[in-house]
Design a protein around this motif. Sequence first.
Motif, short mmCIF file in Angstrom:
data_model
loop_
_atom_site.label_atom_id
_atom_site.label_comp_id
_atom_site.label_asym_id
_atom_site.label_seq_id
_atom_site.Cartn_x
_atom_site.Cartn_y
_atom_site.Cartn_z
N PHE A 199 0.82 -1.21 0.00
CA PHE A 199 0.00 0.00 0.00
C PHE A 199 0.86 1.26 0.00
N GLY A 200 1.96 1.25 0.76
CA GLY A 200 2.84 2.40 0.85
C GLY A 200 3.84 2.50 -0.28
N LYS A 201 3.74 1.57 -1.25
CA LYS A 201 4.62 1.56 -2.42
C LYS A 201 6.09 1.45 -2.00
N ARG A 202 6.33 0.72 -0.92
CA ARG A 202 7.71 0.42 -0.52
C ARG A 202 8.16 -0.93 -1.07
N GLY A 203 7.27 -1.62 -1.76
CA GLY A 203 7.61 -2.92 -2.32
C GLY A 203 6.40 -3.50 -3.02
N THR A 204 6.58 -4.67 -3.62
CA THR A 204 5.52 -5.32 -4.39
C THR A 204 5.15 -6.65 -3.75
N TRP A 205 4.03 -7.21 -4.22
CA TRP A 205 3.63 -8.53 -3.72
C TRP A 205 4.67 -9.58 -4.10
N ALA A 206 5.27 -9.45 -5.27
CA ALA A 206 6.29 -10.42 -5.67
C ALA A 206 7.48 -10.37 -4.72
N GLU A 207 7.87 -9.17 -4.30
CA GLU A 207 8.98 -9.04 -3.35
C GLU A 207 8.60 -9.61 -1.99
N LEU A 208 7.37 -9.35 -1.56
CA LEU A 208 6.93 -9.93 -0.28
C LEU A 208 6.93 -11.45 -0.34
N ALA A 209 6.47 -12.01 -1.44
CA ALA A 209 6.47 -13.46 -1.58
C ALA A 209 7.88 -14.01 -1.48
N ARG A 210 8.85 -13.29 -2.04
CA ARG A 210 10.25 -13.74 -1.96
C ARG A 210 10.76 -13.67 -0.53
N TYR A 211 10.40 -12.59 0.19
CA TYR A 211 10.81 -12.48 1.59
C TYR A 211 10.21 -13.61 2.42
N VAL A 212 8.94 -13.93 2.17
CA VAL A 212 8.30 -15.03 2.90
C VAL A 212 9.05 -16.34 2.65
N LYS A 213 9.35 -16.61 1.39
CA LYS A 213 10.04 -17.85 1.03
C LYS A 213 11.41 -17.93 1.70
N LEU A 214 12.18 -16.85 1.63
CA LEU A 214 13.52 -16.86 2.21
C LEU A 214 13.48 -16.98 3.73
N THR A 215 12.52 -16.30 4.35
CA THR A 215 12.40 -16.37 5.81
C THR A 215 11.96 -17.75 6.25
N ARG A 216 11.04 -18.33 5.51
CA ARG A 216 10.53 -19.66 5.86
C ARG A 216 11.64 -20.71 5.78
N GLU A 217 12.57 -20.53 4.88
CA GLU A 217 13.69 -21.47 4.80
C GLU A 217 14.53 -21.46 6.07
N ARG A 218 14.55 -20.32 6.75
CA ARG A 218 15.35 -20.19 7.98
C ARG A 218 14.57 -20.58 9.22
N VAL A 219 13.25 -20.39 9.20
CA VAL A 219 12.42 -20.78 10.36
C VAL A 219 11.16 -21.49 9.84
N PRO A 220 11.29 -22.72 9.37
CA PRO A 220 10.15 -23.41 8.75
C PRO A 220 9.00 -23.71 9.70
N ASP A 221 9.26 -23.68 11.01
CA ASP A 221 8.21 -24.04 11.96
C ASP A 221 7.54 -22.82 12.60
N LEU A 222 7.80 -21.61 12.07
CA LEU A 222 7.21 -20.40 12.64
C LEU A 222 6.15 -19.84 11.69
N PRO A 223 4.93 -19.57 12.16
CA PRO A 223 3.91 -18.97 11.29
C PRO A 223 4.35 -17.59 10.79
N ILE A 224 4.24 -17.39 9.49
CA ILE A 224 4.72 -16.16 8.85
C ILE A 224 3.56 -15.49 8.12
N THR A 225 3.56 -14.15 8.16
CA THR A 225 2.54 -13.38 7.46
C THR A 225 3.13 -12.07 6.99
N VAL A 226 2.31 -11.26 6.33
CA VAL A 226 2.61 -9.86 6.03
C VAL A 226 1.40 -9.06 6.49
N SER A 227 1.55 -7.75 6.58
CA SER A 227 0.46 -6.90 7.08
C SER A 227 0.14 -5.82 6.06
N GLU A 228 -1.12 -5.83 5.58
CA GLU A 228 -1.57 -4.85 4.59
C GLU A 228 -3.03 -4.49 4.87
#
Length: 320
Positions: A144-173
């Motif tokens: 919403f704030g045009k600080r990034g895109t959904w594609a970038e958020l999806a990449r952050y989720v994927k990379l973070t999940r690789e490091r903590v696969p057992d932690l629930p992950i989300t984004v806030s919009e």
Amino acid sequence: MRTLIAVIILSFVSSAGFAAEPCEPRAKAAPALHRLEAAMAKDRFVTYTPTSLKVVEGEVKPANAESIRADLKALRPYFDGLITYTARDGGELIPGIAEELGYKAVIIGIWTPGDPDELRNALALARRYPKLVVGLSLGNEIVFGKRGTWAELARYVKLTRERVPDLPITVSEPFAQFLGSDASDARDSLDFLLVNVHPIFESWFKTAGPENWADFDVKIVDKLAGAFCGPILIKETGLPTGPADMGYDEAKQAAFWRALERQMPPSKAHAFSYFAAFDAPWRTGDFNPVAGSHPEEAFWGLFTEARAPKPAIQGLKKLP
């Protein structure tokens, strides 16, 4: 914090034909996701930024442990869950102090998912306090704030999940961003939704009342549930208590929260966080993705900046 979405969005969502399908959480996240769902059902969350953390003309004044402890002591009689915005500039101190004071659940927010230091802080906190930290949120209103895109958020989720696969992950919009067609891939990869729903930015707000404002939140969550398979937690909603010349006051804020408490009793599937813990006068000069002045940004707190409770808190039953 803004949604700026009116009746047209509700009409679109109503006719979009979303249908919830039976689903199961990711296997590795399932135990932790069950802890998050249990916290949604039985704990009372508040969205928290330390009173000593300020951003003035782009310069950050970090929060300090003494002030955070005083903040959390003021909140603790009423809340046992916290949702934060950052894991740096003092935000990394929050989980440890929260554990000391008997809080039961923390969702750690990361303001800049692309900041390796902030991400490192958040992951270290999740590992250090595994019983307390129930989720991780990557960013706040980045799309919403045009600080990034959904594609970038999806990449952050994927990379973070690789490091903590057992932690629930989300984004806030804001809710409308979650319902956009470009959000679907990223949205469907999340373990839970952390959504902002602000009635005050809807065109009909001034002609409605507390029950209507709360009903809007309920209806939005119902619509989101048709598009997303998993728990939904409202992170931001409510009313500011000023400025008076904009029609805001403490009585209206309190009336909204009493109405939402009646209309949306917390459950494992749907719940809300109280927003926000404290007034933040510095926010009137902070970056806002919507052009113009925003004096209401100073008054979202359930407590003043000096930690004095407003009527919305005075009418809230203390926790056992």
